[in-house]
Design a protein around this motif. Structure first.
Motif, PDB file in Angstrom:
ATOM      1  N   ASP A 145       0.920  -1.261  -0.067  1.00  0.00           N
ATOM      2  CA  ASP A 145       0.038   0.066  -0.023  1.00  0.00           C
ATOM      3  C   ASP A 145       0.870   1.328   0.222  1.00  0.00           C
ATOM      4  O   ASP A 145       1.731   1.435   0.981  1.00  0.00           O
ATOM      5  CB  ASP A 145      -0.934  -0.033   1.209  1.00  0.00           C
ATOM      6  N   TYR A 147       0.506   4.336   0.344  1.00  0.00           N
ATOM      7  CA  TYR A 147       0.015   5.440   1.524  1.00  0.00           C
ATOM      8  C   TYR A 147       0.903   4.729   2.784  1.00  0.00           C
ATOM      9  O   TYR A 147       1.192   5.629   3.411  1.00  0.00           O
ATOM     10  CB  TYR A 147      -1.577   5.678   1.748  1.00  0.00           C
ATOM     11  N   ILE A 165       3.456  10.117  -7.914  1.00  0.00           N
ATOM     12  CA  ILE A 165       2.398   9.794  -7.087  1.00  0.00           C
ATOM     13  C   ILE A 165       1.299   9.792  -8.126  1.00  0.00           C
ATOM     14  O   ILE A 165       0.776  10.956  -8.694  1.00  0.00           O
ATOM     15  CB  ILE A 165       2.168  10.757  -6.064  1.00  0.00           C
ATOM     16  N   GLU A 174      -9.466   9.975  -1.349  1.00  0.00           N
ATOM     17  CA  GLU A 174      -8.325   9.854  -1.803  1.00  0.00           C
ATOM     18  C   GLU A 174      -7.717  11.005  -2.239  1.00  0.00           C
ATOM     19  O   GLU A 174      -6.397  10.971  -1.991  1.00  0.00           O
ATOM     20  CB  GLU A 174      -8.247   8.991  -3.121  1.00  0.00           C
ATOM     21  N   LYS A 177      -6.187  11.983   1.080  1.00  0.00           N
ATOM     22  CA  LYS A 177      -4.959  11.071   1.297  1.00  0.00           C
ATOM     23  C   LYS A 177      -3.846  11.645   0.638  1.00  0.00           C
ATOM     24  O   LYS A 177      -2.718  11.554   1.163  1.00  0.00           O
ATOM     25  CB  LYS A 177      -5.295   9.530   0.973  1.00  0.00           C
ATOM     26  N   VAL A 178      -3.892  11.688  -0.631  1.00  0.00           N
ATOM     27  CA  VAL A 178      -2.672  12.354  -1.513  1.00  0.00           C
ATOM     28  C   VAL A 178      -2.185  13.642  -0.896  1.00  0.00           C
ATOM     29  O   VAL A 178      -0.849  13.658  -0.547  1.00  0.00           O
ATOM     30  CB  VAL A 178      -3.333  12.469  -2.840  1.00  0.00           C
ATOM     31  N   LEU A 181      -0.366  12.970   2.181  1.00  0.00           N
ATOM     32  CA  LEU A 181       0.977  12.060   1.904  1.00  0.00           C
ATOM     33  C   LEU A 181       2.103  12.891   1.513  1.00  0.00           C
ATOM     34  O   LEU A 181       3.314  12.869   1.942  1.00  0.00           O
ATOM     35  CB  LEU A 181       0.743  11.158   0.921  1.00  0.00           C
TER      36      LEU A 181
END
Ligand SMILES: C[S@@+](CC[C@H](N)C(=O)[O-])C[C@H]1O[C@@H](n2cnc3c(N)ncnc32)[C@H](O)[C@@H]1O
Length: 278
Positions: A145, A147, A165, A174, A177-178, A181
């Motif tokens: 994964d 992430y 990415i 998502e 999440k990006v 990250l």
């Protein structure tokens, strides 16, 4: 459960912009050895045009095929097209049998001492990825994964590192999440170059995501936002955040981006590229 298959879209207009910029970054950054390319959302890596996924929508017809049938005089687009040609050594005219994904482009662009890390979470895509690339000694492939593991992936390599990415944005939250990250990793590893891809959708999700990353005020951020208004597709454009881009990137790629926009846009719709460095 992940269901996205990149084969439905490979070679489309968004891939062309992404792979043009990726080719540029690989070729520039690999000059500082040791160099590693980290592709944590790898997908299958290369795509046969005879594959049922590719056959379904034939998105490449409005992407790489338009580029191949245009007369282009730009050295950086040529670098990308050379890699596409190397993927198709028996190419007849402008017809391809295989479109190279980010992994295959990196294999072709990089040198024997460079390292390539690929990870993919989708079961079938992972199996294809392994079959396609496990023989190359430069490559490490894992089913992880992205992430949860990016920190560990980055620390496994020394020197100059480029991280792509390029998620499928299919999971709830998502975009958040990006953004999280990138905020985290750019703090943790501030010297790494990150290239983040996003789709421009007719949705407030795109604006919210762009604002989140702009508001993060990450040093040395390049933001490229491209709107083509191809009305027949849900995706109206494509965008990139590149953190720690090479110093001459804007000078080098602007002409190529303009040429690609002219070729790939809907001829009767407005189109634009916003290129900003913060
Ligand atoms: C847009 S595709 C990548 C395309 C590829 N980078 C290219 O340019 O050829 C995104 C891939 O990320 C995979 N993926 C999605 N979430 C993931 C995660 N959390 N970790 C690893 N892979 C993931 C998907 O299964 C999909 O194959």
């Amino acid at each position: 459960m992940l269901s996205y298959r990149h084969g439905f879209h490979a070679g489309n207009f968004a891939d062309v912009f992404k792979h043009f910029l990726l080719t540029y970054l690989l070729k520039q950054l690999k000059q500082n050895k040791p160099f590693s390319f980290i592709d944590p959302f790898a997908a299958a890596g290369k795509y046969s045009l005879k594959d049922p996924f590719m056959e379904k929508n034939k998105e490449y017809l409005n992407g790489i095929y338009k580029v191949l049938s245009s007369k282009i005089n730009d050295p950086f687009i040529q670098d990308y097209l050379d890699l596409v040609s190397q993927t198709n050594p028996n190419k007849h005219g402008n017809k391809l049998s295989i479109y190279p994904g980010s992994c295959f482009l990196s294999l072709l662009a990089l040198d024997s001492e460079d390292k390539i890390y690929l990870s993919e979470l989708h079961n079938n895509e992972f199996e294809i990825l392994k079959n396609n690339f496990s023989q190359d000694k430069r490559v490490t492939i894992e089913k992880k994964d992205a992430y949860a593991s990016l920190d560990q992936m980055i620390t496994s390599y020394q020197g100059t590192r480029l991280v792509l990415i390029d998620p499928s944005y299919e999971v709830k939250n998502e975009y958040e999440k990006v953004a999280k990250l990138i905020r985290h990793n750019s703090k943790q590893f501030p010297n790494v170059c990150y290239m983040v891809w996003y789709p421009v959708l007719e949705s407030e999700k795109t604006d919210r995501f762009v604002n989140q990353l702009l508001n993060a005020k990450i040093n040395n951020t390049t933001h490229i936002h491209i709107e083509l208004n191809n009305s027949f597709l849900r995706m109206q454009g494509t965008g990139f955040f590149i953190i720690n881009a090479p110093i001459n990137m804007k000078r080098d790629v602007s002409n190529g981006l303009d040429i690609l926009l002219e070729i790939l846009k809907d001829p009767i719709q407005a189109a634009k590229i916003n290129y900003n460095v913060f």
